[in-house]
Design an enzyme around this catalytic site. Structure first.
Site, PDB file in Angstrom:
ATOM      1  N   MET A  30       0.874  -0.765   0.024  1.00 62.35           N
ATOM      2  CA  MET A  30       0.217   0.127   0.057  1.00 62.35           C
ATOM      3  C   MET A  30       0.625   1.350  -0.148  1.00 62.35           C
ATOM      4  SD  MET A  30      -3.643  -0.668   1.957  1.00 62.35           S
ATOM      5  CE  MET A  30      -2.512  -1.122   3.425  1.00 62.35           C
ATOM      6  N   GLY A  31       1.743   0.676  -0.186  1.00 61.43           N
ATOM      7  CA  GLY A  31       2.804   2.201  -0.235  1.00 61.43           C
ATOM      8  C   GLY A  31       3.044   3.014   0.853  1.00 61.43           C
ATOM      9  N   HIS A  37       9.332  -3.676   3.504  1.00 58.93           N
ATOM     10  CA  HIS A  37       8.911  -3.939   1.858  1.00 58.93           C
ATOM     11  C   HIS A  37      10.077  -3.587   1.221  1.00 58.93           C
ATOM     12  CE1 HIS A  37       5.337  -0.903   3.096  1.00 58.93           C
ATOM     13  NE2 HIS A  37       4.834  -1.959   2.808  1.00 58.93           N
ATOM     14  N   GLN A  61     -10.541  -2.198   2.124  1.00 62.67           N
ATOM     15  CA  GLN A  61      -9.950  -3.279   3.640  1.00 62.67           C
ATOM     16  C   GLN A  61      -9.845  -2.480   4.834  1.00 62.67           C
ATOM     17  OE1 GLN A  61      -5.925  -4.659   1.582  1.00 62.67           O
ATOM     18  NE2 GLN A  61      -5.315  -3.429   3.546  1.00 62.67           N
ATOM     19  N   LYS A 149       4.774  -9.816   9.526  1.00 63.57           N
ATOM     20  CA  LYS A 149       4.385  -9.312  10.481  1.00 63.57           C
ATOM     21  C   LYS A 149       3.145  -9.330  10.323  1.00 63.57           C
ATOM     22  CE  LYS A 149       4.015  -4.936   9.954  1.00 63.57           C
ATOM     23  NZ  LYS A 149       2.852  -4.218  10.593  1.00 63.57           N
ATOM     24  N   ASP A 150       1.980  -9.860   8.845  1.00 64.73           N
ATOM     25  CA  ASP A 150       0.568  -9.856   8.941  1.00 64.73           C
ATOM     26  C   ASP A 150       0.507 -11.355   8.547  1.00 64.73           C
ATOM     27  OD1 ASP A 150      -0.347  -6.772   8.441  1.00 64.73           O
ATOM     28  OD2 ASP A 150       1.569  -6.754   6.812  1.00 64.73           O
ATOM     29  N   SER A 185       7.113  -0.364   9.797  1.00 63.85           N
ATOM     30  CA  SER A 185       5.000  -0.139   9.671  1.00 63.85           C
ATOM     31  C   SER A 185       5.337   0.873   8.787  1.00 63.85           C
ATOM     32  CB  SER A 185       4.215  -0.561  10.707  1.00 63.85           C
ATOM     33  OG  SER A 185       2.727   0.197  10.259  1.00 63.85           O
TER      34      SER A 185
END
Ligand code: AMP
Length: 282
Positions: A30-31, A37, A61, A149-150, A185
């Site tokens: 999501m940038g 990332h 979401q 992490k997710d 994050s």
């Protein structure tokens, strides 16, 4: 590196690469990119001929409108960051292109989605399922990279791939942290310096519980000591803390498990953060 906005364009570009036997690695994001990332991107670049990084803040979401509105967005900065990482295509569709019609399909993942994030963020995983399905159709990946992490998202995407027969290998990548231990994050950008310091206690609590677990303490004692630890931190409010089987996410009943995940979600300065720690018995 090319920035593509249209679903049709990314579809024909990636299909063409696939026809030419090139392996495509997709990193959905999501940038507001950070080192977490980039670790996914590096792995994708090492394992594939073509790397596509998607950047799309998926409105479906988000169950909290202010979280969606305040979510950091900076395509120019993200493009700059990715330019030296072996990325071939950034796929940044607009909302209209992605959702020309509001989808009516509902994903029901069963018990896997009824706990933790699924319990506290209604419809979150429905939105994730939809966007991941669209991205897989549009980008034709051979492999897709997700962060552990997710953890719950990773497990659900794996399930989605199995149930819908996507020919995609789902690769789970370890959590990258700040030196304080705070899991990186995009939402950390919104924390003050003091907020980041407070948020680092999420990980500290997990490590403290890891010690208890390794001493043979059971889930109830480990969890209640963890909750006490978090309750003493001013500015930190915990939404859930769970000790679960890392495959099924069901609560573990004793200390005899081969592997468990300690999972936590909480708020600092009104910003929702999650973290987890994977423990394996030696
Ligand atoms: P997001 O942009 O937050 O949707 O994240 C995109 C992908 O990067 C997801 O698969 C996340 O799990 C992963 N990710 C986010 N933060 C981290 C991190 N600190 N370490 C590793 N992967 C991460």
């Amino acid at each position: 590196m090319q920035v593509i906005h249209s679903p049709d364009d990314i579809f024909s570009i990636t299909l063409n690469q696939k026809i030419n036997h090139r392996k495509i690695g997709l990193v959905p994001t999501m940038g507001a990119l950070h080192q977490g990332h980039l670790s996914l991107v590096e792995r994708a670049a090492a394992e594939n001929d073509i790397v596509v990084v998607s950047i799309f803040v998926n409105p479906l979401q988000f169950n909290n409108p202010s979280d969606l509105q305040n979510y950091p967005r900076n395509l120019a900065m993200d493009t700059g960051l990715l330019s030296s990482f072996g990325v071939h295509f950034i796929y940044a569709p607009g909302e209209e292109a992605m959702y020309p019609f509001r989808p009516v399909i509902k994903f029901d993942y069963g018990p896997l989605a009824s706990v933790m994030e699924g319990k506290f963020r209604p419809d979150h995983f429905e939105g994730v399922g939809l966007v991941v399905t669209k991205l897989f159709h549009q980008c034709n990946p051979d492999r897709a990279y997700f962060g552990l992490k997710d953890l719950q998202q990773y497990l659900l995407v794996r399930r989605l791939v199995m149930d819908l027969s996507f020919a995609v290998e789902v690769v789970g990548m370890p959590t990258i942290r700040e030196t304080s231990g705070l899991a990186m994050s995009s939402r950390n950008q919104r924390l003050s310096q003091n907020g980041s310091r407070i948020a680092a206690n999420l990980y500290r609590g997990l490590r403290m519980m890891e010690d208890l677990w390794k001493q043979g303490k059971g889930p109830d004692e480990t969890k209640s000591t963890g909750i006490e630890f978090y309750e003493e931190i001013p500015g930190l409010s915990i939404e859930y803390l769970e000790i679960v089987d890392p495959e099924t996410l069901s609560n573990v009943l004793g200390n005899q498990f081969q592997a468990v995940a300690l999972c936590v979600a909480g708020y600092v300065e009104g910003i929702r953060l999650i973290d987890n720690l994977y423990l394996r018995q030696d």
